[in-house]
Design a protein around this motif. Sequence first.
Motif, PDB file in Angstrom:
ATOM      1  N   SER A  17       0.831  -1.202   0.000  1.00 38.51           N
ATOM      2  CA  SER A  17       0.000   0.000   0.000  1.00 38.51           C
ATOM      3  C   SER A  17       0.862   1.247   0.000  1.00 38.51           C
ATOM      4  CB  SER A  17      -0.898   0.021   1.240  1.00 38.51           C
ATOM      5  OG  SER A  17      -1.768  -1.084   1.258  1.00 38.51           O
ATOM      6  N   ARG A  67      -9.651  -0.996  -4.836  1.00 39.67           N
ATOM      7  CA  ARG A  67      -8.278  -0.984  -4.326  1.00 39.67           C
ATOM      8  C   ARG A  67      -7.812   0.423  -3.958  1.00 39.67           C
ATOM      9  NH1 ARG A  67      -4.181  -2.287  -7.511  1.00 39.67           N
ATOM     10  NH2 ARG A  67      -5.195  -1.649  -9.469  1.00 39.67           N
ATOM     11  N   GLN A  82      -5.377   6.817  -1.449  1.00 38.08           N
ATOM     12  CA  GLN A  82      -4.949   5.622  -0.731  1.00 38.08           C
ATOM     13  C   GLN A  82      -4.975   4.455  -1.698  1.00 38.08           C
ATOM     14  OE1 GLN A  82      -3.961   5.158   2.642  1.00 38.08           O
ATOM     15  NE2 GLN A  82      -3.387   3.165   1.821  1.00 38.08           N
ATOM     16  N   SER A  84      -4.147   0.427  -2.280  1.00 36.59           N
ATOM     17  CA  SER A  84      -3.933  -0.854  -1.604  1.00 36.59           C
ATOM     18  C   SER A  84      -3.865  -1.967  -2.635  1.00 36.59           C
ATOM     19  CB  SER A  84      -5.080  -1.114  -0.622  1.00 36.59           C
ATOM     20  OG  SER A  84      -5.205  -0.074   0.313  1.00 36.59           O
TER      21      SER A  84
END
Length: 119
Positions: A17, A67, A82, A84
Amino acid sequence: QVQLVESGGGLVQPGGSLRLSCAASGFTFSRYTMNWYRQAPGKERELVASIWITGATTNYADSVKGRFTISRDNAQNTVYLQMSNLKPDDTAVYYCNAHAQIGLVYDFWGQGTQVTVSS
């Protein structure tokens, strides 16, 4: 003057991440739709995620849905991405964009931050 400064890129292993940030100044941030684009070597720049003025509405490219999460803090004039479960195909330079149509169309760009997903 208008500035968009991205940060948070780097090298990460597949499945990892990262959180990108884009700090804005020099314009009324809360009146602009904020976008994250990316451009991989040899490919066209593509829109990854968008967030509308209040943050209530977001949109994502199919390749990152589930994601990536875009968010914004209008008090801090900052937009975030963000990321991930990163994949090697996510490797690209990521650009922050501010867009508004206030009479005229306004588009501002950051300098980009490199994200490399590799083992």
